[in-house]
Scaffold this motif. Structure first.
Motif, PDB file in Angstrom:
ATOM      1  N   GLY A  75       0.868  -1.213  -0.058  1.00  0.00           N
ATOM      2  CA  GLY A  75      -0.050  -0.003  -0.046  1.00  0.00           C
ATOM      3  C   GLY A  75       0.825   1.233   0.030  1.00  0.00           C
ATOM      4  O   GLY A  75       0.332   2.496   0.309  1.00  0.00           O
ATOM      5  N   LEU A  76       2.137   1.270  -0.307  1.00  0.00           N
ATOM      6  CA  LEU A  76       2.961   2.318  -0.328  1.00  0.00           C
ATOM      7  C   LEU A  76       2.691   3.094  -1.426  1.00  0.00           C
ATOM      8  O   LEU A  76       2.934   4.475  -1.357  1.00  0.00           O
ATOM      9  CB  LEU A  76       4.372   1.800  -0.260  1.00  0.00           C
ATOM     10  N   ALA A  77       2.239   2.810  -2.617  1.00  0.00           N
ATOM     11  CA  ALA A  77       2.185   3.580  -3.860  1.00  0.00           C
ATOM     12  C   ALA A  77       1.158   4.623  -3.536  1.00  0.00           C
ATOM     13  O   ALA A  77       1.255   5.469  -3.866  1.00  0.00           O
ATOM     14  CB  ALA A  77       1.490   2.707  -5.029  1.00  0.00           C
ATOM     15  N   ARG A  78      -0.065   4.288  -2.978  1.00  0.00           N
ATOM     16  CA  ARG A  78      -1.153   5.236  -2.814  1.00  0.00           C
ATOM     17  C   ARG A  78      -0.646   6.301  -1.917  1.00  0.00           C
ATOM     18  O   ARG A  78      -0.781   7.515  -1.968  1.00  0.00           O
ATOM     19  CB  ARG A  78      -2.292   4.545  -1.977  1.00  0.00           C
ATOM     20  N   ARG A  79       0.398   6.136  -0.828  1.00  0.00           N
ATOM     21  CA  ARG A  79       0.865   7.274  -0.193  1.00  0.00           C
ATOM     22  C   ARG A  79       1.574   8.270  -0.911  1.00  0.00           C
ATOM     23  O   ARG A  79       1.849   9.276  -0.835  1.00  0.00           O
ATOM     24  CB  ARG A  79       1.546   6.736   1.064  1.00  0.00           C
ATOM     25  N   LEU A  80       2.486   7.529  -1.758  1.00  0.00           N
ATOM     26  CA  LEU A  80       3.234   8.208  -2.586  1.00  0.00           C
ATOM     27  C   LEU A  80       2.683   9.356  -3.727  1.00  0.00           C
ATOM     28  O   LEU A  80       2.990  10.346  -3.964  1.00  0.00           O
ATOM     29  CB  LEU A  80       4.553   7.364  -3.424  1.00  0.00           C
ATOM     30  N   ILE A  81       1.575   8.571  -4.029  1.00  0.00           N
ATOM     31  CA  ILE A  81       0.655   9.594  -5.144  1.00  0.00           C
ATOM     32  C   ILE A  81       0.081  10.663  -4.440  1.00  0.00           C
ATOM     33  O   ILE A  81      -0.112  11.645  -5.134  1.00  0.00           O
ATOM     34  CB  ILE A  81      -0.602   8.361  -5.656  1.00  0.00           C
ATOM     35  N   ASP A  82      -0.462  10.305  -3.103  1.00  0.00           N
ATOM     36  CA  ASP A  82      -0.889  11.472  -2.370  1.00  0.00           C
ATOM     37  C   ASP A  82       0.038  12.810  -2.182  1.00  0.00           C
ATOM     38  O   ASP A  82      -0.263  13.842  -2.514  1.00  0.00           O
ATOM     39  CB  ASP A  82      -1.817  11.112  -1.046  1.00  0.00           C
ATOM     40  N   PHE A  83       1.333  12.248  -2.053  1.00  0.00           N
ATOM     41  CA  PHE A  83       2.250  12.988  -1.605  1.00  0.00           C
ATOM     42  C   PHE A  83       2.647  13.801  -2.763  1.00  0.00           C
ATOM     43  O   PHE A  83       2.728  15.129  -2.932  1.00  0.00           O
ATOM     44  CB  PHE A  83       3.691  12.442  -0.987  1.00  0.00           C
ATOM     45  N   ALA A  84       2.822  13.046  -3.957  1.00  0.00           N
ATOM     46  CA  ALA A  84       3.091  13.766  -5.284  1.00  0.00           C
ATOM     47  C   ALA A  84       2.099  14.680  -5.708  1.00  0.00           C
ATOM     48  O   ALA A  84       2.357  15.513  -6.286  1.00  0.00           O
ATOM     49  CB  ALA A  84       3.379  12.691  -6.244  1.00  0.00           C
ATOM     50  N   ALA A  85       0.652  14.485  -5.421  1.00  0.00           N
ATOM     51  CA  ALA A  85      -0.267  15.270  -5.737  1.00  0.00           C
ATOM     52  C   ALA A  85      -0.334  16.427  -5.171  1.00  0.00           C
ATOM     53  O   ALA A  85      -0.511  17.702  -5.846  1.00  0.00           O
ATOM     54  CB  ALA A  85      -1.666  14.558  -5.800  1.00  0.00           C
ATOM     55  N   THR A  86       0.264  16.700  -3.635  1.00  0.00           N
ATOM     56  CA  THR A  86       0.275  18.032  -3.100  1.00  0.00           C
ATOM     57  C   THR A  86       1.524  18.943  -3.634  1.00  0.00           C
ATOM     58  O   THR A  86       1.424  20.090  -3.585  1.00  0.00           O
ATOM     59  CB  THR A  86       0.391  17.882  -1.786  1.00  0.00           C
ATOM     60  N   LEU A  87       2.545  18.121  -4.298  1.00  0.00           N
ATOM     61  CA  LEU A  87       3.689  18.795  -4.578  1.00  0.00           C
ATOM     62  C   LEU A  87       3.274  19.456  -6.343  1.00  0.00           C
ATOM     63  O   LEU A  87       3.764  20.475  -6.506  1.00  0.00           O
ATOM     64  CB  LEU A  87       4.881  17.874  -4.807  1.00  0.00           C
ATOM     65  N   VAL A  88       2.544  18.581  -7.176  1.00  0.00           N
ATOM     66  CA  VAL A  88       2.566  18.972  -8.494  1.00  0.00           C
ATOM     67  C   VAL A  88       1.154  18.840  -9.087  1.00  0.00           C
ATOM     68  O   VAL A  88       0.939  19.170 -10.346  1.00  0.00           O
ATOM     69  CB  VAL A  88       3.474  18.315  -9.325  1.00  0.00           C
TER      70      VAL A  88
END
Length: 488
Positions: A75-88
């Motif tokens: 389930g780590l991909a979902r957390r990275l997606i949320d993090f990337a979404a707030t950046l760009v």
């Protein structure tokens, strides 16, 4: 070219045309060539295959493979997606940027481009479809962006290259891949952004966190980075890293907090290697323990009943890689006996003595090879052939390794053996014929990044020098950076 070399090449080509598995084709071609050379292949080939995999450095590969599978299922991909979404995510065509950045982060953690395509693409492609993005665009972005994780450490293919090249430091390769990986990701982002603007893809609305926890985290993070990293990489570089971390905390506190332990794996692995706390192999074992704790005990995304299947899948992948390495070791021996590396080197140097021309020829040959051969056997077979050529010109082996990996990453996205392309089309439920026209601008971006990596050595060599993995005296002699080649 001698008869043994001709027999080796013809046999290998025929087996590939007959669609024989690549590892078996390498072993059979080597067997026939060794027999033609006059040696006993049952003894020579077996001993070379055993010695080829008898390396402590290669022990890191099964550990990183297992760590990548745990991360992919945890389930780590979902957390990275949320993090990337707030950046760009707020930018026009924001989900294209989010997809690329997430693939870069996830690929660097898992060390596998295929895992990045399936894990990140499994969520991002349907989400982008739902938001009105073109299905072919979504698959093209995911497929090409996933390859950046092979250059951003830790990366299994860098370990393979280090073993194939002989005396190349794995830690130096890890550090050398950071900037090229980021460069490739930025080139892909640029193309995605241009296409998004013309297609009218809009950005996403992202909620911001409250300021009090943000400021506290920013101050603590900047202080810790300055205290830990400044003795190692210098005050200026530390200030830049601390500033970036502060901006990250200010802009995306909530998602950064959720992704923090996932991103911490990169810090643990790379920081431990650079600090001399453990070797790359020991770092891989630590990555497995960390991934297990995070996926099974902390996030609880993996049930204990799923562990046997994950171990089995990791074991199968490891077996394939090790069989390729063993078979390629046998082929490397008979190629040396048949003087194939010396013949290729002399031929290329006869064509031109200009490093620009020779490197362009090598890149074109590797791009051709990458279209029909997977990355691991290509590195194992062609490193002994091309490395003597480039070192004669004065090119640093670490620089050549990054150039070769960046080149072969293109092959993962091209038919007929494009692993990432096939997985991406499967996840996106579309065909290669439909995706290929959309892939062309992204191929161009990868080629531009490859040319910069090839002809600007500092992109690959600056960070290893700054982290004391390479000596500045030998690096400054590399061609394009000095007048004299490296003394061999």
């Amino acid at each position: 070219m001698g008869s043994v070399a001709l027999i080796l090449i013809v046999t290998f080509a025929v087996l590939l045309v007959l669609n024989v598995p690549i590892a078996v084709a390498i072993a059979l071609a080597s067997f026939v060539a060794i027999l033609a050379e006059g040696s006993d292949p049952s003894v020579v080939l077996a001993s070379r295959m055993v010695s080829g995999v008898n390396s402590f450095a290669l022990l890191a590969i099964p550990f990183f493979i297992l760590s990548g599978h745990l991360m992919g299922k945890g389930g780590l991909a979902r957390r990275l997606i949320d993090f990337a979404a707030t950046l760009v995510g707020r930018l026009p065509g924001g989900l294209g940027y989010v997809n690329t950045l997430t693939c870069m982060l996830f690929g660097s953690i898992s060390g596998s481009a295929a895992a990045a395509v399936s894990s990140v693409g499994g969520f991002m492609i349907p989400e982008m479809n739902r938001k009105g993005y073109s299905r072919e665009f979504n698959v093209a972005v995911t497929t090409t962006a996933a390859t950046t994780g092979l250059m951003i450490p830790p990366s299994n293919i860098m370990i393979v290259y280090s073993v194939a090249a002989g005396s190349v430091s794995i830690a130096a390769m890890f550090m050398a891949g950071v900037l090229p990986g980021v460069l490739s990701g930025l080139c892909i982002m640029f193309v995605a952004g241009v296409i998004s603007i013309f297609a009218g893809y809009r950005g996403e609305v992202i909620e911001m966190a409250k300021w009090k926890p943000i400021v506290a985290t920013s101050v603590i993070g900047a202080t810790l980075v300055t205290a830990v990293m400044s003795p190692r990489i210098g005050l200026l570089a530390t200030a830049v890293i601390a500033g970036v971390l502060t901006c990250v905390c200010l802009g995306c506190f909530t998602t950064f907090r959720r992704a923090f332990f996932t991103l911490l794996l990169i810090v643990i692995v790379i920081g431990g290697i650079l600090g001399g706390i453990f070797t790359a192999t020991e770092a891989a074992a630590i990555a497995v323990v960390y991934s297990f704790v995070l996926s099974v005990l902390v996030y609880r995304e993996i049930r204990t009943s799923e562990l046997p299947s994950i171990l089995l899948e990791s074991g199968i992948t490891t077996a394939v890689v090790m069989l390729l390495i063993g078979a390629s070791s046998g082929m490397s021996w008979i190629m040396t006996m048949a003087n194939i590396p010396q013949t290729v080197s002399a031929t290329l140097l006869d064509v031109s003595d200009n490093p620009l021309v020779i490197l362009l020829l090598i890149n074109l040959l590797l791009i051709l090879v990458g279209t029909f051969m997977d990355m691991t056997p290509a590195v194992l077979i062609f490193t002994p052939i091309f490395l003597p050529v480039v070192t004669t010109l004065g090119m640093h082996p670490v620089h050549f390794g990054i150039m070769m990996i960046a080149n072969l990453c293109i092959g993962l996205c091209t038919p007929p053996v494009g692993t990432c392309l096939f997985i991406g089309c499967g996840v996106g439920k579309t065909s290669i014929a439909k995706v290929t026209p959309t892939m062309l601008p992204f191929f161009s971006a990868m080629v531009v990044a490859l040319m910069v990596i090839t002809y600007v050595p500092s992109v690959s060599l600056w960070l290893p020098v700054q982290t004391k993995q390479l000596k500045e005296a030998e690096v400054e002699k590399a061609f394009f950076m000095g007048e004299k080649p490296i003394e061999q």
